[in-house]
Enzyme design. Structure first.
Site, PDB file in Angstrom:
ATOM      1  N   TRP A  40      -2.988  -2.781  -1.402  1.00 48.57           N
ATOM      2  CA  TRP A  40      -2.587  -4.168  -1.662  1.00 48.57           C
ATOM      3  C   TRP A  40      -3.387  -4.987  -0.664  1.00 48.57           C
ATOM      4  O   TRP A  40      -3.163  -4.903   0.541  1.00 48.57           O
ATOM      5  CB  TRP A  40      -1.082  -4.323  -1.444  1.00 48.57           C
ATOM      6  CG  TRP A  40      -0.520  -5.645  -1.825  1.00 48.57           C
ATOM      7  CD1 TRP A  40      -0.141  -6.039  -3.084  1.00 48.57           C
ATOM      8  CD2 TRP A  40      -0.234  -6.749  -0.959  1.00 48.57           C
ATOM      9  NE1 TRP A  40       0.348  -7.319  -3.038  1.00 48.57           N
ATOM     10  CE2 TRP A  40       0.302  -7.789  -1.752  1.00 48.57           C
ATOM     11  CE3 TRP A  40      -0.387  -6.976   0.406  1.00 48.57           C
ATOM     12  CZ2 TRP A  40       0.689  -9.007  -1.228  1.00 48.57           C
ATOM     13  CZ3 TRP A  40       0.001  -8.193   0.933  1.00 48.57           C
ATOM     14  CH2 TRP A  40       0.536  -9.201   0.109  1.00 48.57           C
TER      15      TRP A  40
ATOM     16  N   ARG B 202       5.453  -0.204  -5.701  1.00 44.17           N
ATOM     17  CA  ARG B 202       5.359  -0.979  -4.454  1.00 44.17           C
ATOM     18  C   ARG B 202       4.411  -2.162  -4.593  1.00 44.17           C
ATOM     19  O   ARG B 202       4.433  -3.064  -3.772  1.00 44.17           O
ATOM     20  CB  ARG B 202       4.834  -0.074  -3.324  1.00 44.17           C
ATOM     21  CG  ARG B 202       5.792   1.031  -2.943  1.00 44.17           C
ATOM     22  CD  ARG B 202       5.096   2.091  -2.132  1.00 44.17           C
ATOM     23  NE  ARG B 202       4.727   1.630  -0.810  1.00 44.17           N
ATOM     24  CZ  ARG B 202       5.353   1.969   0.300  1.00 44.17           C
ATOM     25  NH1 ARG B 202       6.424   2.726   0.253  1.00 44.17           N
ATOM     26  NH2 ARG B 202       4.949   1.532   1.470  1.00 44.17           N
TER      27      ARG B 202
ATOM     28  N   ASN C  33      -2.025   2.461   5.652  1.00 45.16           N
ATOM     29  CA  ASN C  33      -1.108   1.352   5.337  1.00 45.16           C
ATOM     30  C   ASN C  33      -0.915   0.550   6.614  1.00 45.16           C
ATOM     31  O   ASN C  33      -0.793   1.142   7.689  1.00 45.16           O
ATOM     32  CB  ASN C  33       0.274   1.875   4.926  1.00 45.16           C
ATOM     33  CG  ASN C  33       0.295   2.445   3.534  1.00 45.16           C
ATOM     34  OD1 ASN C  33      -0.717   2.442   2.848  1.00 45.16           O
ATOM     35  ND2 ASN C  33       1.441   2.953   3.125  1.00 45.16           N
ATOM     36  N   GLY C  34      -0.824  -0.770   6.492  1.00 40.25           N
ATOM     37  CA  GLY C  34      -0.587  -1.597   7.676  1.00 40.25           C
ATOM     38  C   GLY C  34      -1.780  -2.495   7.955  1.00 40.25           C
ATOM     39  O   GLY C  34      -2.686  -2.634   7.124  1.00 40.25           O
TER      40      GLY C  34
ATOM     41  N   CYS D 109       0.811  -1.219   0.000  1.00 37.68           N
ATOM     42  CA  CYS D 109       0.000   0.000   0.000  1.00 37.68           C
ATOM     43  C   CYS D 109       0.848   1.274   0.000  1.00 37.68           C
ATOM     44  O   CYS D 109       1.942   1.299   0.567  1.00 37.68           O
ATOM     45  CB  CYS D 109      -0.877   0.039   1.239  1.00 37.68           C
ATOM     46  SG  CYS D 109      -1.869  -1.428   1.451  1.00 37.68           S
TER      47      CYS D 109
ATOM     48  N   HIS E 243      15.178 -37.554  -5.794  1.00 39.91           N
ATOM     49  CA  HIS E 243      14.414 -38.112  -4.669  1.00 39.91           C
ATOM     50  C   HIS E 243      12.963 -37.639  -4.732  1.00 39.91           C
ATOM     51  O   HIS E 243      12.420 -37.138  -3.743  1.00 39.91           O
ATOM     52  CB  HIS E 243      15.067 -37.722  -3.342  1.00 39.91           C
ATOM     53  CG  HIS E 243      16.420 -38.343  -3.167  1.00 39.91           C
ATOM     54  ND1 HIS E 243      16.592 -39.687  -2.917  1.00 39.91           N
ATOM     55  CD2 HIS E 243      17.665 -37.820  -3.273  1.00 39.91           C
ATOM     56  CE1 HIS E 243      17.889 -39.945  -2.841  1.00 39.91           C
ATOM     57  NE2 HIS E 243      18.561 -38.829  -3.064  1.00 39.91           N
TER      58      HIS E 243
ATOM     59  N   LYS F  59      13.116 -15.540  -9.285  1.00 43.97           N
ATOM     60  CA  LYS F  59      12.951 -14.433 -10.241  1.00 43.97           C
ATOM     61  C   LYS F  59      12.092 -14.862 -11.412  1.00 43.97           C
ATOM     62  O   LYS F  59      11.184 -14.160 -11.838  1.00 43.97           O
ATOM     63  CB  LYS F  59      14.347 -13.999 -10.704  1.00 43.97           C
ATOM     64  CG  LYS F  59      14.504 -12.632 -11.226  1.00 43.97           C
ATOM     65  CD  LYS F  59      14.247 -11.488 -10.256  1.00 43.97           C
ATOM     66  CE  LYS F  59      14.217 -11.792  -8.822  1.00 43.97           C
ATOM     67  NZ  LYS F  59      13.699 -10.875  -7.894  1.00 43.97           N
TER      68      LYS F  59
ATOM     69  N   LYS G  82       6.407  -4.648  -3.443  1.00 44.72           N
ATOM     70  CA  LYS G  82       7.845  -4.359  -3.370  1.00 44.72           C
ATOM     71  C   LYS G  82       8.331  -4.409  -1.924  1.00 44.72           C
ATOM     72  O   LYS G  82       9.374  -4.957  -1.631  1.00 44.72           O
ATOM     73  CB  LYS G  82       8.088  -2.967  -3.963  1.00 44.72           C
ATOM     74  CG  LYS G  82       9.526  -2.517  -3.950  1.00 44.72           C
ATOM     75  CD  LYS G  82      10.227  -2.981  -5.182  1.00 44.72           C
ATOM     76  CE  LYS G  82      11.706  -2.741  -5.164  1.00 44.72           C
ATOM     77  NZ  LYS G  82      12.406  -3.828  -5.869  1.00 44.72           N
TER      78      LYS G  82
ATOM     79  N   GLU H 172      17.528 -17.986  -6.141  1.00 43.27           N
ATOM     80  CA  GLU H 172      17.017 -16.687  -6.576  1.00 43.27           C
ATOM     81  C   GLU H 172      16.690 -16.713  -8.078  1.00 43.27           C
ATOM     82  O   GLU H 172      15.727 -16.085  -8.524  1.00 43.27           O
ATOM     83  CB  GLU H 172      18.036 -15.585  -6.248  1.00 43.27           C
ATOM     84  CG  GLU H 172      17.787 -14.226  -6.883  1.00 43.27           C
ATOM     85  CD  GLU H 172      16.522 -13.521  -6.403  1.00 43.27           C
ATOM     86  OE1 GLU H 172      15.871 -14.017  -5.466  1.00 43.27           O
ATOM     87  OE2 GLU H 172      16.173 -12.485  -7.001  1.00 43.27           O
TER      88      GLU H 172
ATOM     89  N   GLU I 252       8.441 -15.253 -10.327  1.00 40.66           N
ATOM     90  CA  GLU I 252       7.844 -13.953  -9.992  1.00 40.66           C
ATOM     91  C   GLU I 252       7.377 -13.218 -11.239  1.00 40.66           C
ATOM     92  O   GLU I 252       6.274 -12.693 -11.268  1.00 40.66           O
ATOM     93  CB  GLU I 252       8.879 -13.049  -9.298  1.00 40.66           C
ATOM     94  CG  GLU I 252       9.036 -13.248  -7.821  1.00 40.66           C
ATOM     95  CD  GLU I 252      10.043 -12.272  -7.235  1.00 40.66           C
ATOM     96  OE1 GLU I 252       9.796 -11.791  -6.141  1.00 40.66           O
ATOM     97  OE2 GLU I 252      11.095 -11.998  -7.864  1.00 40.66           O
TER      98      GLU I 252
HETATM   99  C1  G6P Z   1       9.154  -8.573  -1.214  1.00 36.75           C
HETATM  100  C2  G6P Z   1       9.765  -8.231  -2.560  1.00 36.75           C
HETATM  101  C3  G6P Z   1      11.061  -9.012  -2.755  1.00 36.75           C
HETATM  102  C4  G6P Z   1      12.018  -8.732  -1.605  1.00 36.75           C
HETATM  103  C5  G6P Z   1      11.368  -9.025  -0.249  1.00 36.75           C
HETATM  104  C6  G6P Z   1      12.212  -8.484   0.885  1.00 36.75           C
HETATM  105  O1  G6P Z   1       8.719  -9.879  -1.206  1.00 36.75           O
HETATM  106  O2  G6P Z   1       8.853  -8.533  -3.597  1.00 36.75           O
HETATM  107  O3  G6P Z   1      11.662  -8.610  -3.972  1.00 36.75           O
HETATM  108  O4  G6P Z   1      13.163  -9.520  -1.756  1.00 36.75           O
HETATM  109  O5  G6P Z   1      10.100  -8.368  -0.153  1.00 36.75           O
HETATM  110  O6  G6P Z   1      12.260  -7.078   0.789  1.00 36.75           O
HETATM  111  P1  G6P Z   1      13.376  -6.196   1.447  1.00 36.75           P
HETATM  112  O7  G6P Z   1      12.974  -4.783   1.137  1.00 36.75           O
HETATM  113  O8  G6P Z   1      13.338  -6.487   2.917  1.00 36.75           O
HETATM  114  O9  G6P Z   1      14.674  -6.575   0.830  1.00 36.75           O
END
Ligand code: G6P
Length: 587
Positions: free
Chosen positions: A75, A27, A99-100, A2, A487, A468, A582, A464, A471
């Site tokens: 969000w 975000r 937000n929150g 948000c 396995h 990626k 984000k 990762e 995502e």
């Molecule tokens: C969200 C984002 C990821 C990020 C994670 C941790 O899930 O989509 O890309 O790695 O948060 O975020 P931070 O800001 O703590 O690195």
């Protein structure tokens, strides 16, 4: 996640509010809305989906003449993304954005229902709005103060009251700032929202109440607080795509530059880094990609020192039983510095008297401010929701820490230092091979499942790579320790299933190749990323051979660009993947 913007000044706020929301799009959100207010009227317009659909609605309305407004990107947490659940919410005298998460919303709602309050949404936010309204008897600061004593959870609110021409803001565990323009004051959940309007801002601290009238007054428990005015260093043009089709691509292409900036202070000078060997145990705690960066850190530290390292997902670490019986350092990794679970993990360690070190991008963020010590990466603003350059720099910072620890342990010599200088150039060369990644992407983009395999450091890197890919492309993907796939999961490998194998660790190279053979024998399309020439498979990306410490840095961009090209071929919304945020500021 948000986003909030608010405005009080002399202009019609519409343009600022819409631009502010667009600046917060990165975000992640699923609906949005704005509320405008003058002496006679309050106008609320909300919409599901992209800001462009809100904009269209706003432009089709007869807007009231006003100079104050609030806006929000939501969000969804409590209730589906819908117009009713979108913010701003209004109950009685009070209109607000939030937000929150209000954790005791359902208890409070039960009480309010008994008082015949009518709710129009499923949100916790509307409950908070009703609570502030309940306490409002003409004094806004008093009502907010009473309400925040009752509300449990996290919040950043921007609020106005029907019979007042002032704007209010308050926060706890969710960031909020005030920006200062010419006879204008802005409220925002982060500086990116307002940077094209002003670079002068103040951070709002926990439970400070901001009252914006002709002047700004900030109070904490009734006492006036003098706010320091800060100057933001990010520039408005960091929001520019610089000719790239997507922010994700732009940000990957920036990697050589930001690596140079981040590594430079440490070249021939590791004194500025903490020496991990002063500790008996290291806990790396983070979420998402930052946690996967931690996996690389763990492998590098453990393989090159005698230190014990654990990597924990912050949402688990914060609640699990942790035994701190050795001299421990807790390393928090966070791009935003605002991830709720990582903040909670940091506070848990601090409460136990444990030293904390943050690897963080955003200066002034909660983790940057509250952690015991900090190492800042120099990623600059990262707009694409899926992190690329910030993750890369988190890995680079951990590589430096591991290298310094290895030097202190006497387990490596200092000749590796010279490599740091060439890392950005090597990464640039890797990025230049766009055609190779596109060719691989074309051969896999229409598949339903993709697997990544590797051993030790290569497995850490592949996690990762897999994240990626899923995502941004929405293809199901998993990363496996190369020896483990057989396995169970190998049952999913059949004709043409892509298996991307990372093979840079020479000590176990032959073992991984045997595992590639196993999947090849079952019809897999085998894509190899290696620092050696390995022939006999469908595709090979050969990366330069580096020392253990810096080898991952030339593999990471290949995986990021494969994910990008696959997502592009599938026509995905690359910079704003569905359901993702984000910065995850709720649990
Ligand atoms: C969200 C984002 C990821 C990020 C994670 C941790 O899930 O989509 O890309 O790695 O948060 O975020 P931070 O800001 O703590 O690195």
């Amino acid at each position: 996640m948000c986003g909030i913007v608010g405005y009080k000044g002399k202009q019609q706020p519409k343009d600022f509010l819409l631009e502010g929301l667009k600046n917060l799009e990165y975000r992640g959100y699923d609906s949005s809305g704005i509320a405008l207010k003058n002496d006679d009227e309050i106008q609320i317009i909300r919409s599901v989906g992209k800001i462009s659909s809100l904009e269209e609605k706003v432009n089709n309305e007869n807007l009231i003449n006003c100079s104050m407004g609030i806006a929000h990107t939501r969000w969804a947490t409590h209730g589906i993304p819908s117009e009713e659940n979108a913010h701003p919410h209004r109950v009685g005298n009070v209109t607000l954005v939030h937000n929150g998460i209000i954790e005791n919303a359902s208890e409070l709602k039960e009480e309010l229902l008994k008082d015949n309050v009518i709710f129009n949404s499923e949100t916790d936010t509307e409950v908070a709005c009703a609570i502030i309204n309940k306490y409002y008897e003409g004094n806004a600061v008093e009502a907010i103060n009473k309400a925040i004593k009752v509300l449990k959870g996290s919040y950043a609110f921007c609020i106005f009251f029907e019979d007042s021409d002032k704007l209010y803001a308050v926060r706890k565990d969710s960031p909020l700032i005030i920006g200062y323009g010419e006879e204008e004051v802005y409220v925002a959940s982060d500086i990116a929202a307002i940077i094209s309007y002003t670079n002068k801002y103040s951070l709002i601290e926990e439970n400070e109440i901001v009252e914006i009238g002709d002047r700004v007054t900030v109070t904490l428990d009734g006492n006036v607080v003098n706010k320091e005015v800060l100057t933001a260093t990010i520039s408005a043009d960091s929001k520019d795509k610089c000719g790239y089709e997507h922010y994700m691509l732009k940000e990957i292409m920036e990697e050589p530059l930001v690596l140079e900036k981040t590594l430079k202070p440490y070249i021939d000078n590791l004194d500025k880094l903490p020496d991990l060997t002063e500790y008996e145990e290291i806990h790396i705690v983070a979420c998402g990609s930052a946690m996967y960066a931690g996996m690389i850190g763990k492998t590098l530290i453990e393989e090159n020192t005698n230190l014990r390292v654990t990597v924990e997902v912050a949402s688990e670490y914060r609640y699990k039983k942790v035994i701190y019986d050795r001299k421990t350092l807790v390393i928090l990794i966070s791009q935003s510095g605002e991830t709720a679970d990582t903040i909670a993990a940091m506070r848990k360690a601090k409460m136990a008297g444990i030293e904390t070190l943050a690897i963080v991008n955003v200066v002034g963020s909660t983790i940057a401010r509250e952690s015991g010590s900090q190492l800042f990466i120099e990623a600059g603003p990262e707009i694409a929701v899926a992190t690329t350059k910030a993750y890369m720099l988190q890995v680079a910072m951990l590589s430096l820490l591991a290298y310094k620890a290895a030097l202190s342990s006497g387990l490596v010599n200092d000749s590796v230092m010279n490599e740091i200088k060439i890392v950005p150039r090597m990464v640039r060369e890797i990025l230049d091979r766009r055609d190779d990644y596109l060719e691989i992407a074309k051969s896999i983009y229409d598949r339903d499942d993709i697997f990544f395999i590797g051993r030790k450091i290569d497995y850490a890197v592949s996690m990762e790579g897999s994240l990626k890919l899923k995502e941004v492309s929405y293809i199901h993907s998993e990363a496996y320790q190369a020896g483990e796939l057989k396995h169970g999961t190998i049952s999913l490998v059949d004709d043409g299933t892509p298996v991307i194998s990372i093979i840079t660790d020479k000590d176990i190279k032959e073992k991984t190749i045997s595992n590639v053979q196993e999947v090849k024998a079952r019809g897999a399309k085998c894509i190899i990323i290696s620092n050696e020439e390995i022939t006999g498979y469908d595709h090979l990306i050969q990366v330069p051979e580096m020392s253990d410490f810096f080898q991952p840095l030339v593999v990471v961009p290949c995986l990021q660009l494969i994910a990008y090209e696959v997502a592009k071929l599938r026509g995905c919304d690359i910079d704003k993947p569905k359901n993702l945020a984000k910065s995850v500021t709720v649990e």
